[in-house]
Scaffold this motif. Sequence first.
Motif, short mmCIF file in Angstrom:
data_model
loop_
_atom_site.label_atom_id
_atom_site.label_comp_id
_atom_site.label_asym_id
_atom_site.label_seq_id
_atom_site.Cartn_x
_atom_site.Cartn_y
_atom_site.Cartn_z
N GLY A 82 0.78 -1.36 0.00
CA GLY A 82 0.00 0.11 -0.07
C GLY A 82 0.80 1.35 -0.08
N PRO A 83 1.77 1.52 -0.81
CA PRO A 83 2.74 2.47 -0.81
C PRO A 83 1.78 3.96 -0.94
CG PRO A 83 2.83 1.27 -2.96
CD PRO A 83 1.99 0.64 -1.96
N SER A 84 1.71 4.83 -0.34
CA SER A 84 0.79 5.96 -0.44
C SER A 84 1.44 7.25 -0.50
CB SER A 84 -0.03 6.04 0.89
OG SER A 84 -0.92 4.88 0.56
N ASP A 85 1.77 8.20 0.64
CA ASP A 85 2.40 9.55 0.49
C ASP A 85 3.86 9.24 0.41
OD1 ASP A 85 2.37 12.18 0.72
OD2 ASP A 85 2.53 12.35 2.83
N LEU A 86 4.35 10.13 -0.35
CA LEU A 86 5.97 10.08 -0.58
C LEU A 86 6.61 11.33 -0.11
CD1 LEU A 86 5.86 8.53 -4.28
CD2 LEU A 86 5.81 7.40 -2.24
N LEU A 95 14.21 8.29 -0.24
CA LEU A 95 12.80 8.28 -0.45
C LEU A 95 12.01 7.73 0.54
CD1 LEU A 95 10.55 8.94 -2.35
CD2 LEU A 95 10.71 6.50 -3.24
N TYR A 96 11.19 8.68 1.40
CA TYR A 96 10.41 8.10 2.25
C TYR A 96 8.86 7.44 2.01
CZ TYR A 96 13.93 9.73 5.52
OH TYR A 96 15.09 10.03 6.29
N VAL A 97 8.32 6.17 2.10
CA VAL A 97 7.20 5.86 1.53
C VAL A 97 6.13 5.45 2.87
CG1 VAL A 97 6.08 4.19 -0.10
CG2 VAL A 97 8.71 5.08 -0.57
N ALA A 98 5.13 6.03 2.71
CA ALA A 98 4.23 5.67 3.87
C ALA A 98 3.53 4.34 3.38
CB ALA A 98 3.01 6.85 3.87
N ILE A 105 6.71 2.90 7.58
CA ILE A 105 7.30 3.84 6.73
C ILE A 105 8.56 3.05 6.15
CG2 ILE A 105 8.05 6.14 6.42
CD1 ILE A 105 6.44 6.90 8.70
N ALA A 106 8.68 3.24 4.68
CA ALA A 106 9.95 2.60 4.17
C ALA A 106 10.78 3.77 3.67
CB ALA A 106 9.77 1.70 3.22
N ALA A 107 12.17 3.39 3.90
CA ALA A 107 13.14 4.42 3.26
C ALA A 107 14.06 3.70 2.04
CB ALA A 107 14.01 4.86 4.20
N PHE A 108 14.23 4.48 0.91
CA PHE A 108 15.04 3.85 -0.03
C PHE A 108 15.90 4.86 -0.69
CE2 PHE A 108 10.85 1.47 -0.40
CZ PHE A 108 11.27 0.47 -0.92
N ASP A 109 17.12 4.44 -0.93
CA ASP A 109 17.94 5.26 -1.69
C ASP A 109 17.56 5.59 -2.93
OD1 ASP A 109 20.54 5.51 -3.51
OD2 ASP A 109 21.50 5.67 -1.53
N PHE A 139 4.51 11.81 10.94
CA PHE A 139 3.55 11.17 10.24
C PHE A 139 2.36 11.37 10.36
CE2 PHE A 139 5.37 8.16 13.12
CZ PHE A 139 4.14 7.27 13.59
N GLY A 140 1.33 11.48 9.58
CA GLY A 140 -0.03 11.62 10.18
C GLY A 140 -0.72 10.01 10.24
N TYR A 141 -1.39 9.74 11.18
CA TYR A 141 -1.97 8.33 11.16
C TYR A 141 -3.27 8.44 11.81
CZ TYR A 141 -1.01 8.44 16.34
OH TYR A 141 -0.90 8.60 17.60
#
Length: 347
Positions: A82-86, A95-98, A105-109, A139-141
Motif C-alpha cells: 500500500g505505498p501512499s504518501d511520498l 525517499l520515504y514511503v508511507a 514507513i519505508a526508506a529507499f536510496d 507522520f499523520g496516522y
Amino acid sequence: MHISRGTTLALATLTAGLLTTVIAAPVHAAPTQTATPLPLTTVGDVVSAGDRVFVSGGPNSTDVVVASATGAVVGTLSGLPGPSDLLLSADRQTLYVALPTANAIAAFDTGSLVESARYDTGAGECPSSLALTGRYLWFGYGCDQWGGNIGRIDLGRQPARVTTAMATTQDFYGAPLLAAASQNRSVLLAGQMSLSPASVYAYAIGAGGTLTLLRTNDWTVIGSNLRDIALDPTGTTLYTAAGAPYEVQAFPFADITTPSATFPTGAYPTAVEPSRDGTRIAAAADTSYLFVYRPDGTELTRFVLGGGELSQGALAWSPNGLRLYAVSYDWTGRNRATLHVLPVPAG
C-alpha cells in the motif's frame, strides 16, 4: 602591409556574413508537454528528485513507479504493501514511503533504489501522510474514525525512535494531512480531512521535537472537504485546497482568519504545491486544467491535461523549478494513471 579598398570591402562583407550566420543559427525548440501512461490503476503521490520522479500507487497498490526527469518509466519499487504518501529528504538522496496497510514507513536510496530502512509505527496506526523537519520525520496516522493523530520518528537517534500521539490537544477524524517548510524547522501544519467545514492546525516544534498548538482557522474559512495543504519554504504562508470554495486559498501562518490571496481553479480544488523557492504556486481541481500562479494570485500560465482528472495532491515541482509533474487518472473505464511533464516558463 597595405590593404586595398577592394580587399577591405571583401573582408567587411565576409565578416558581416559570418555575423549573420551566427545570429541566424537555429534555436532549439522549447520543451513540450508530455504524457506517459503508467503501469498503475490507482494513484497515491508524486515527488521529483531531479533526475528521477517517483509515483506511488496508493493503499490498494504494491508499486512505486520510477520515471526519468522527462517522464519515461525506468523502473519500479515493487512488493510494497500500500505505498501512499511520498517524501524526499532535504538532499533528495532518500525517499520515504508511507505504508498504511503495513503500519510502517519505508526508506529507499534514490540512486540505488535499495530499501535502506523500515520504521514500524505500531499496530493499528496506518501512517498516511509525511513531513520532514530536520531530524524529525512526522507522520499523520489513523485507521478509525476519530482515531487520527500525529507521530514522530527521531532520525537523529540510532536506532531511530518512534513516538505517537504527539498532538495532545486535538483529535483528528482520520489521519491528518501534514506539511512542513523546507527552510523553517520550527513549524508544522496539520489538516483535518473528511469533514465540513474543514480545519487546519498550526503547530510550533519545540526543543526535543515537542508539538505545541499555536492556532487553528476561523470557523468555515477553509471551506469544506479539505483535500490538500502546503507551506511556503519559509513557513509564513499556508495553502489549502478544499472541495469548496472553488479556489485554492493562501493564509498567513500567524493568522488563519482571512485569505491573503486566492487562486481560482474551477470546481472542487484537489491539489496545491509551491515551487521550491516559493515564487510560483501550482493549483488544480477535478478538471483537466492545471494553473500556475504568482503568490499574489496573478496567473502565469495554465495547462490542459489529457487522460483524465488530476489525482488528489498529485503535484510536484522539479528542484530547479523548470518542470511541473502531475498525475491524472482516467475514471471513464480505462483505469490508467498518466504522468504529465509540464515545462514551466520562468516567472
